[in-house]
Design a protein around this motif. Structure first.
Motif, PDB file in Angstrom:
ATOM      1  N   ARG A  57       0.745  -1.174   0.194  1.00 11.97           N
ATOM      2  CA  ARG A  57       0.127  -0.154   0.133  1.00 11.97           C
ATOM      3  C   ARG A  57       0.731   1.324   0.153  1.00 11.97           C
ATOM      4  O   ARG A  57       0.220   2.236   0.133  1.00 11.97           O
ATOM      5  CB  ARG A  57      -1.052   0.091   1.179  1.00 11.97           C
ATOM      6  N   ARG A  58       2.284   1.067  -0.289  1.00 11.38           N
ATOM      7  CA  ARG A  58       3.179   2.351  -0.361  1.00 11.38           C
ATOM      8  C   ARG A  58       2.886   3.246   1.237  1.00 11.38           C
ATOM      9  O   ARG A  58       2.968   4.351   0.989  1.00 11.38           O
ATOM     10  CB  ARG A  58       2.964   2.886  -1.404  1.00 11.38           C
ATOM     11  N   ILE A  59       2.924   2.317   2.359  1.00 13.79           N
ATOM     12  CA  ILE A  59       3.049   3.118   3.372  1.00 13.79           C
ATOM     13  C   ILE A  59       4.231   3.070   3.836  1.00 13.79           C
ATOM     14  O   ILE A  59       4.783   1.838   4.299  1.00 13.79           O
ATOM     15  CB  ILE A  59       1.941   2.481   4.420  1.00 13.79           C
ATOM     16  N   GLY A  60       4.883   4.142   4.192  1.00 10.42           N
ATOM     17  CA  GLY A  60       6.336   4.382   4.755  1.00 10.42           C
ATOM     18  C   GLY A  60       6.510   3.989   6.282  1.00 10.42           C
ATOM     19  O   GLY A  60       5.540   4.420   7.035  1.00 10.42           O
ATOM     20  N   ALA A  61       7.285   3.357   6.684  1.00 13.53           N
ATOM     21  CA  ALA A  61       7.510   3.028   8.107  1.00 13.53           C
ATOM     22  C   ALA A  61       9.007   3.117   8.573  1.00 13.53           C
ATOM     23  O   ALA A  61       9.858   2.397   7.804  1.00 13.53           O
ATOM     24  CB  ALA A  61       7.017   1.644   8.294  1.00 13.53           C
ATOM     25  N   LEU A  62       9.488   3.563   9.601  1.00  7.75           N
ATOM     26  CA  LEU A  62      10.738   3.676  10.180  1.00  7.75           C
ATOM     27  C   LEU A  62      10.620   2.764  11.586  1.00  7.75           C
ATOM     28  O   LEU A  62      10.179   3.123  12.381  1.00  7.75           O
ATOM     29  CB  LEU A  62      11.434   4.844  10.627  1.00  7.75           C
ATOM     30  N   ILE A  63      11.243   1.472  11.354  1.00  9.60           N
ATOM     31  CA  ILE A  63      11.207   0.471  12.584  1.00  9.60           C
ATOM     32  C   ILE A  63      12.642   0.611  13.319  1.00  9.60           C
ATOM     33  O   ILE A  63      13.515   0.172  12.445  1.00  9.60           O
ATOM     34  CB  ILE A  63      10.412  -0.588  12.401  1.00  9.60           C
ATOM     35  N   THR A  64      12.654   0.668  14.483  1.00 10.18           N
ATOM     36  CA  THR A  64      14.040   0.541  15.197  1.00 10.18           C
ATOM     37  C   THR A  64      13.839  -0.641  16.209  1.00 10.18           C
ATOM     38  O   THR A  64      12.703  -0.803  17.016  1.00 10.18           O
ATOM     39  CB  THR A  64      14.670   1.542  15.597  1.00 10.18           C
ATOM     40  N   ILE A  65      14.966  -1.489  16.132  1.00  3.15           N
ATOM     41  CA  ILE A  65      14.890  -2.646  17.189  1.00  3.15           C
ATOM     42  C   ILE A  65      16.149  -2.377  17.970  1.00  3.15           C
ATOM     43  O   ILE A  65      17.181  -2.391  17.544  1.00  3.15           O
ATOM     44  CB  ILE A  65      15.068  -4.118  16.484  1.00  3.15           C
ATOM     45  N   GLU A  66      15.764  -2.655  19.114  1.00  2.00           N
ATOM     46  CA  GLU A  66      16.802  -2.066  20.284  1.00  2.00           C
ATOM     47  C   GLU A  66      17.610  -3.422  20.875  1.00  2.00           C
ATOM     48  O   GLU A  66      17.071  -4.549  20.840  1.00  2.00           O
ATOM     49  CB  GLU A  66      16.023  -1.743  21.699  1.00  2.00           C
ATOM     50  N   ARG A  67      18.917  -3.390  20.592  1.00  2.00           N
ATOM     51  CA  ARG A  67      19.564  -4.670  20.592  1.00  2.00           C
ATOM     52  C   ARG A  67      20.651  -3.966  22.010  1.00  2.00           C
ATOM     53  O   ARG A  67      20.235  -3.965  22.978  1.00  2.00           O
ATOM     54  CB  ARG A  67      20.513  -5.038  19.384  1.00  2.00           C
ATOM     55  N   GLU A  68      21.985  -4.097  21.792  1.00  3.07           N
ATOM     56  CA  GLU A  68      23.236  -3.762  22.499  1.00  3.07           C
ATOM     57  C   GLU A  68      22.893  -2.441  23.129  1.00  3.07           C
ATOM     58  O   GLU A  68      23.304  -2.031  24.190  1.00  3.07           O
ATOM     59  CB  GLU A  68      24.259  -4.187  22.311  1.00  3.07           C
ATOM     60  N   SER A  69      22.829  -1.361  22.148  1.00  2.00           N
ATOM     61  CA  SER A  69      22.830  -0.046  22.259  1.00  2.00           C
ATOM     62  C   SER A  69      21.402   0.255  22.970  1.00  2.00           C
ATOM     63  O   SER A  69      20.278   0.062  22.296  1.00  2.00           O
ATOM     64  CB  SER A  69      23.112   0.750  21.216  1.00  2.00           C
ATOM     65  N   ALA A  70      21.302   0.959  24.189  1.00  2.86           N
ATOM     66  CA  ALA A  70      20.043   1.541  24.680  1.00  2.86           C
ATOM     67  C   ALA A  70      19.361   2.641  23.842  1.00  2.86           C
ATOM     68  O   ALA A  70      20.198   3.474  23.254  1.00  2.86           O
ATOM     69  CB  ALA A  70      20.232   1.771  26.356  1.00  2.86           C
ATOM     70  N   MET A  71      18.039   2.671  23.754  1.00  2.00           N
ATOM     71  CA  MET A  71      17.443   3.681  22.736  1.00  2.00           C
ATOM     72  C   MET A  71      16.591   4.573  23.683  1.00  2.00           C
ATOM     73  O   MET A  71      15.528   5.233  23.563  1.00  2.00           O
ATOM     74  CB  MET A  71      16.740   3.220  21.739  1.00  2.00           C
ATOM     75  N   GLY A  72      16.835   4.562  25.051  1.00  4.59           N
ATOM     76  CA  GLY A  72      16.134   5.386  26.126  1.00  4.59           C
ATOM     77  C   GLY A  72      15.770   6.748  25.695  1.00  4.59           C
ATOM     78  O   GLY A  72      14.715   7.197  25.941  1.00  4.59           O
ATOM     79  N   ASP A  73      16.749   7.592  25.112  1.00  2.00           N
ATOM     80  CA  ASP A  73      16.533   8.878  24.732  1.00  2.00           C
ATOM     81  C   ASP A  73      15.517   9.018  23.584  1.00  2.00           C
ATOM     82  O   ASP A  73      14.573  10.066  23.450  1.00  2.00           O
ATOM     83  CB  ASP A  73      17.990   9.552  24.154  1.00  2.00           C
ATOM     84  N   TYR A  74      15.441   7.858  22.588  1.00  2.00           N
ATOM     85  CA  TYR A  74      14.564   8.023  21.589  1.00  2.00           C
ATOM     86  C   TYR A  74      13.171   7.735  22.326  1.00  2.00           C
ATOM     87  O   TYR A  74      12.022   8.236  21.688  1.00  2.00           O
ATOM     88  CB  TYR A  74      14.931   7.243  20.571  1.00  2.00           C
ATOM     89  N   ILE A  75      12.994   6.662  22.864  1.00  2.00           N
ATOM     90  CA  ILE A  75      11.651   6.233  23.676  1.00  2.00           C
ATOM     91  C   ILE A  75      11.032   7.208  24.210  1.00  2.00           C
ATOM     92  O   ILE A  75       9.804   7.397  24.367  1.00  2.00           O
ATOM     93  CB  ILE A  75      12.179   4.859  24.384  1.00  2.00           C
ATOM     94  N   SER A  76      11.942   8.003  25.010  1.00  2.26           N
ATOM     95  CA  SER A  76      11.318   8.876  26.053  1.00  2.26           C
ATOM     96  C   SER A  76      10.531   9.991  25.352  1.00  2.26           C
ATOM     97  O   SER A  76       9.813  10.645  25.984  1.00  2.26           O
ATOM     98  CB  SER A  76      12.229   9.356  26.827  1.00  2.26           C
ATOM     99  N   THR A  77      10.859  10.182  23.893  1.00  2.00           N
ATOM    100  CA  THR A  77       9.937  11.209  23.374  1.00  2.00           C
ATOM    101  C   THR A  77       8.636  10.767  22.547  1.00  2.00           C
ATOM    102  O   THR A  77       7.861  11.860  22.260  1.00  2.00           O
ATOM    103  CB  THR A  77      11.014  11.885  22.159  1.00  2.00           C
ATOM    104  N   GLY A  78       8.360   9.551  22.839  1.00  2.51           N
ATOM    105  CA  GLY A  78       7.172   9.038  22.254  1.00  2.51           C
ATOM    106  C   GLY A  78       6.077   8.745  23.318  1.00  2.51           C
ATOM    107  O   GLY A  78       6.665   9.031  24.463  1.00  2.51           O
TER     108      GLY A  78
END
Length: 107
Positions: A57-78
């Motif tokens: 359906r040509r819907i764009g998505a940016l999906i990130t998957i947390e592994r060894e590096s923490a993504m707390g800074d990004y998670i806290s904004t959502g």
């Protein structure tokens, strides 16, 4: 006198941080259990199905998957959803004109 040990700590700072994070999570010495592997496989399947649906359906998505590096800074904004990752939930998040969310999977 302190130059050598201090230099080693500075040089290997990312690796030391990662080891301390894993030790804090309790995953430094343990391996994934069968239920965690099943949950991981289900999550991978959900992401793959969602990407296939959105791609058609040509819907764009940016999906990130947390592994060894923490993504707390990004998670806290959502907005945390605290839901189980499913194909329907993931697809609904990326339908146009919906608000931005971050997902923290239930453990």
């Amino acid at each position: 006198m302190w130059g050598g040990p201090l230099g080693i700590i500075i040089l290997f700072q990312p690796e030391l941080r990662r080891a301390l994070e894993q030790l804090g999570r309790g995953s430094f010495f343990s391996r994934n259990s069968t239920s965690e592997e099943e949950e991981l496989n289900q999550s991978i399947q959900s992401i793959a199905e969602s990407c296939k649906y959105m791609g058609k359906r040509r819907i764009g998505a940016l999906i990130t998957i947390e592994r060894e590096s923490a993504m707390g800074d990004y998670i806290s904004t959502g907005i945390p959803i605290n839901g189980k990752l499913t194909n329907q939930l993931l697809t609904n998040i990326f339908i146009p004109n919906t608000p931005p969310y971050t997902m923290e999977l239930l453990s």
